[in-house]
Write a protein that holds these residues in place. Structure first.
Motif, PDB file in Angstrom:
ATOM      1  N   ALA A   1       0.827  -1.203   0.000  1.00 16.13           N
ATOM      2  CA  ALA A   1       0.000   0.000   0.000  1.00 16.13           C
ATOM      3  C   ALA A   1       0.859   1.249   0.000  1.00 16.13           C
ATOM      4  N   ARG A   2       1.977   1.219   0.718  1.00 13.40           N
ATOM      5  CA  ARG A   2       2.850   2.394   0.756  1.00 13.40           C
ATOM      6  C   ARG A   2       3.422   2.700  -0.616  1.00 13.40           C
ATOM      7  N   SER A   3       3.843   1.669  -1.330  1.00 14.11           N
ATOM      8  CA  SER A   3       4.376   1.874  -2.682  1.00 14.11           C
ATOM      9  C   SER A   3       3.311   2.458  -3.597  1.00 14.11           C
ATOM     10  N   ILE A   4       2.091   1.937  -3.495  1.00 10.27           N
ATOM     11  CA  ILE A   4       0.993   2.427  -4.336  1.00 10.27           C
ATOM     12  C   ILE A   4       0.727   3.904  -4.057  1.00 10.27           C
ATOM     13  N   LYS A   5       0.700   4.283  -2.784  1.00  6.44           N
ATOM     14  CA  LYS A   5       0.397   5.664  -2.417  1.00  6.44           C
ATOM     15  C   LYS A   5       1.499   6.634  -2.854  1.00  6.44           C
ATOM     16  N   GLN A   6       2.714   6.113  -3.087  1.00  8.71           N
ATOM     17  CA  GLN A   6       3.810   6.965  -3.540  1.00  8.71           C
ATOM     18  C   GLN A   6       3.863   7.085  -5.058  1.00  8.71           C
ATOM     19  N   ASP A   7       3.031   6.357  -5.757  1.00  5.75           N
ATOM     20  CA  ASP A   7       2.981   6.398  -7.218  1.00  5.75           C
ATOM     21  C   ASP A   7       2.370   7.739  -7.657  1.00  5.75           C
ATOM     22  N   PRO A   8       3.020   8.482  -8.559  1.00  9.55           N
ATOM     23  CA  PRO A   8       2.428   9.735  -9.049  1.00  9.55           C
ATOM     24  C   PRO A   8       1.018   9.549  -9.607  1.00  9.55           C
ATOM     25  N   ALA A   9       0.731   8.400 -10.183  1.00 11.78           N
ATOM     26  CA  ALA A   9      -0.610   8.150 -10.718  1.00 11.78           C
ATOM     27  C   ALA A   9      -1.651   8.165  -9.595  1.00 11.78           C
ATOM     28  N   PHE A  10      -1.242   7.743  -8.394  1.00 13.50           N
ATOM     29  CA  PHE A  10      -2.155   7.753  -7.254  1.00 13.50           C
ATOM     30  C   PHE A  10      -2.471   9.188  -6.863  1.00 13.50           C
ATOM     31  N   ALA A  11      -1.459  10.047  -6.846  1.00 12.30           N
ATOM     32  CA  ALA A  11      -1.666  11.464  -6.523  1.00 12.30           C
ATOM     33  C   ALA A  11      -2.565  12.137  -7.556  1.00 12.30           C
ATOM     34  N   ILE A  12      -2.371  11.801  -8.821  1.00  8.03           N
ATOM     35  CA  ILE A  12      -3.209  12.376  -9.885  1.00  8.03           C
ATOM     36  C   ILE A  12      -4.657  11.948  -9.702  1.00  8.03           C
ATOM     37  N   ALA A  13      -4.871  10.672  -9.369  1.00  5.15           N
ATOM     38  CA  ALA A  13      -6.235  10.174  -9.161  1.00  5.15           C
ATOM     39  C   ALA A  13      -6.899  10.882  -7.985  1.00  5.15           C
ATOM     40  N   LYS A  14      -6.173  11.059  -6.892  1.00  5.56           N
ATOM     41  CA  LYS A  14      -6.737  11.770  -5.732  1.00  5.56           C
ATOM     42  C   LYS A  14      -7.115  13.193  -6.101  1.00  5.56           C
ATOM     43  N   SER A  15      -6.257  13.861  -6.875  1.00  5.77           N
ATOM     44  CA  SER A  15      -6.533  15.235  -7.282  1.00  5.77           C
ATOM     45  C   SER A  15      -7.783  15.309  -8.162  1.00  5.77           C
ATOM     46  N   GLN A  16      -7.928  14.347  -9.042  1.00  8.06           N
ATOM     47  CA  GLN A  16      -9.100  14.299  -9.929  1.00  8.06           C
ATOM     48  C   GLN A  16     -10.381  14.138  -9.118  1.00  8.06           C
ATOM     49  N   VAL A  17     -10.341  13.248  -8.132  1.00 11.30           N
ATOM     50  CA  VAL A  17     -11.519  13.020  -7.301  1.00 11.30           C
ATOM     51  C   VAL A  17     -11.826  14.248  -6.452  1.00 11.30           C
ATOM     52  N   LEU A  18     -10.782  14.882  -5.918  1.00  9.24           N
ATOM     53  CA  LEU A  18     -10.993  16.108  -5.143  1.00  9.24           C
ATOM     54  C   LEU A  18     -11.655  17.174  -6.003  1.00  9.24           C
ATOM     55  N   ASP A  19     -11.223  17.306  -7.239  1.00  9.11           N
ATOM     56  CA  ASP A  19     -11.854  18.271  -8.150  1.00  9.11           C
ATOM     57  C   ASP A  19     -13.339  17.954  -8.338  1.00  9.11           C
ATOM     58  N   ASP A  20     -13.663  16.666  -8.466  1.00 12.80           N
ATOM     59  CA  ASP A  20     -15.066  16.263  -8.608  1.00 12.80           C
ATOM     60  C   ASP A  20     -15.879  16.683  -7.383  1.00 12.80           C
ATOM     61  N   ILE A  21     -15.317  16.438  -6.205  1.00 12.80           N
ATOM     62  CA  ILE A  21     -16.021  16.750  -4.966  1.00 12.80           C
ATOM     63  C   ILE A  21     -16.216  18.259  -4.811  1.00 12.80           C
ATOM     64  N   ILE A  22     -15.172  19.024  -5.097  1.00 14.02           N
ATOM     65  CA  ILE A  22     -15.251  20.487  -4.996  1.00 14.02           C
ATOM     66  C   ILE A  22     -16.298  21.032  -5.957  1.00 14.02           C
ATOM     67  N   GLN A  23     -16.312  20.505  -7.161  1.00 10.68           N
ATOM     68  CA  GLN A  23     -17.294  20.957  -8.150  1.00 10.68           C
ATOM     69  C   GLN A  23     -18.703  20.716  -7.660  1.00 10.68           C
ATOM     70  N   GLN A  24     -18.952  19.575  -7.038  1.00 17.12           N
ATOM     71  CA  GLN A  24     -20.285  19.283  -6.524  1.00 17.12           C
ATOM     72  C   GLN A  24     -20.658  20.235  -5.377  1.00 17.12           C
ATOM     73  N   THR A  25     -19.672  20.568  -4.554  1.00 19.44           N
ATOM     74  CA  THR A  25     -19.920  21.479  -3.433  1.00 19.44           C
ATOM     75  C   THR A  25     -20.217  22.887  -3.929  1.00 19.44           C
ATOM     76  N   GLU A  26     -19.477  23.330  -4.923  1.00 20.54           N
ATOM     77  CA  GLU A  26     -19.646  24.682  -5.457  1.00 20.54           C
ATOM     78  C   GLU A  26     -21.012  24.884  -6.094  1.00 20.54           C
ATOM     79  N   TYR A  27     -21.529  23.831  -6.710  1.00 18.70           N
ATOM     80  CA  TYR A  27     -22.781  23.980  -7.443  1.00 18.70           C
ATOM     81  C   TYR A  27     -23.970  23.349  -6.723  1.00 18.70           C
ATOM     82  N   ALA A  28     -23.755  23.008  -5.446  1.00 20.53           N
ATOM     83  CA  ALA A  28     -24.863  22.428  -4.668  1.00 20.53           C
ATOM     84  C   ALA A  28     -25.929  23.463  -4.406  1.00 20.53           C
TER      85      ALA A  28
END
Length: 261
Positions: free
Chosen positions: A234-261
């Motif tokens: 799990a530690r290796s996976i979390k250090q993968d840049p692709a994991f950080a990109i995925a988290k950022s993408q999901v955060l953007d989705d969540i923020i967008q939903q909050t902004e337009y709620a």
């Protein structure tokens, strides 16, 4: 052949003193055995309502919940539920808490205890069978709750934010434990969480819910859980840049939903 638990175009409304509450609107999800589906969204967006419908505790106002085409008419041994609070009986031992769920199956006391011991070992609690609930930690209580759900050998585990109240270290340990159970059993899992990192790490499919009425506004498929199942840490996976990109993408989705709620 793998079985499938589905919600098809599900709507759920509730009456209230202030008018009708629209909890879910046109929600569809499919959970095969071996899938790890995670629901993420703001509080009150209908995630727990969907879990309750999948478990058979409630029924949809429209649409249907079904297992292999058969409409779900109530709770069943094929669907094990792990609750947000551990919902354990403090007057029973760890072993008896896990065995309790098997009471209605009409099996002998010896077999119930044997099954309970097996799943307690599976979740790392061998040796704690005779402890009282008051004698074990919060993380251990969640393991007991998981073991209780596993004891009936369900095809699906439905988990309502079971890790939310744990400290950071215990939560990480529980994440890998749940992934180990998923890998070793091939069960279908539906997990509710508020943690983006947890959602990305553990999901084969991540569902993003809008604020009420709850709708699925984004779906993401990830391979991080399968990478863990194939032996990567799990530690290796979390250090993968692709994991950080995925988290950022999901955060953007969540923020967008909050902004337009």
């Amino acid at each position: 052949m793998s079985s499938t638990l589905i919600a098809h175009q599900v709507h759920k409304t509730y009456p209230s003193p202030r008018g009708t509450v629209h909890a879910l609107e046109n929600v569809s999800v499919s959970i095969r055995q071996g899938d790890f589906v995670v629901a993420l969204g703001a509080s009150g967006c209908g995630k727990s309502t969907l879990l309750s419908l999948l478990a058979g505790f409630q029924f949809p106002s429209a649409g249907r919940i079904a297992v292999d085409g058969q409409v779900v008419s109530g709770p069943g041994a094929d669907r094990g539920v792990v609750f947000q609070d551990d919902a354990l009986f403090p007057w029973l031992s760890v072993l008896d808490n896990v065995a309790f769920g098997l009471t209605l199956q009409g099996i002998s006391k010896a077999e119930k205890q044997a099954r309970a011991r097996t799943v307690l070992a599976q979740v790392g609690l061998a040796g704690f069978e005779q402890h009282r609930i008051s004698e074990i930690s919060g993380g251990m209580r969640q393991r007991v709750g998981l073991a209780r759900a596993l004891a009936a050998n369900p095809s699906w585990l439905l988990m309502d934010e079971p890790l939310g109240a744990l400290d950071a270290l215990t939560r990480e340990q529980m994440q890998t434990l749940v992934l180990d159970v998923w890998r070793d059993t091939g069960k279908g899992i539906f997990l509710i969480t508020h943690s983006i990192e947890e959602a990305v790490l553990m999901s084969t499919e991540l569902l993003i819910f809008s604020p009420r009425p709850g709708r699925i506004v984004a779906r993401h498929e990830y391979d991080f859980a399968r990478r863990y199942a194939n032996g990567e840490s799990a530690r290796s996976i979390k250090q993968d840049p692709a994991f950080a990109i995925a988290k950022s993408q999901v955060l953007d989705d969540i923020i967008q939903q909050t902004e337009y709620a």
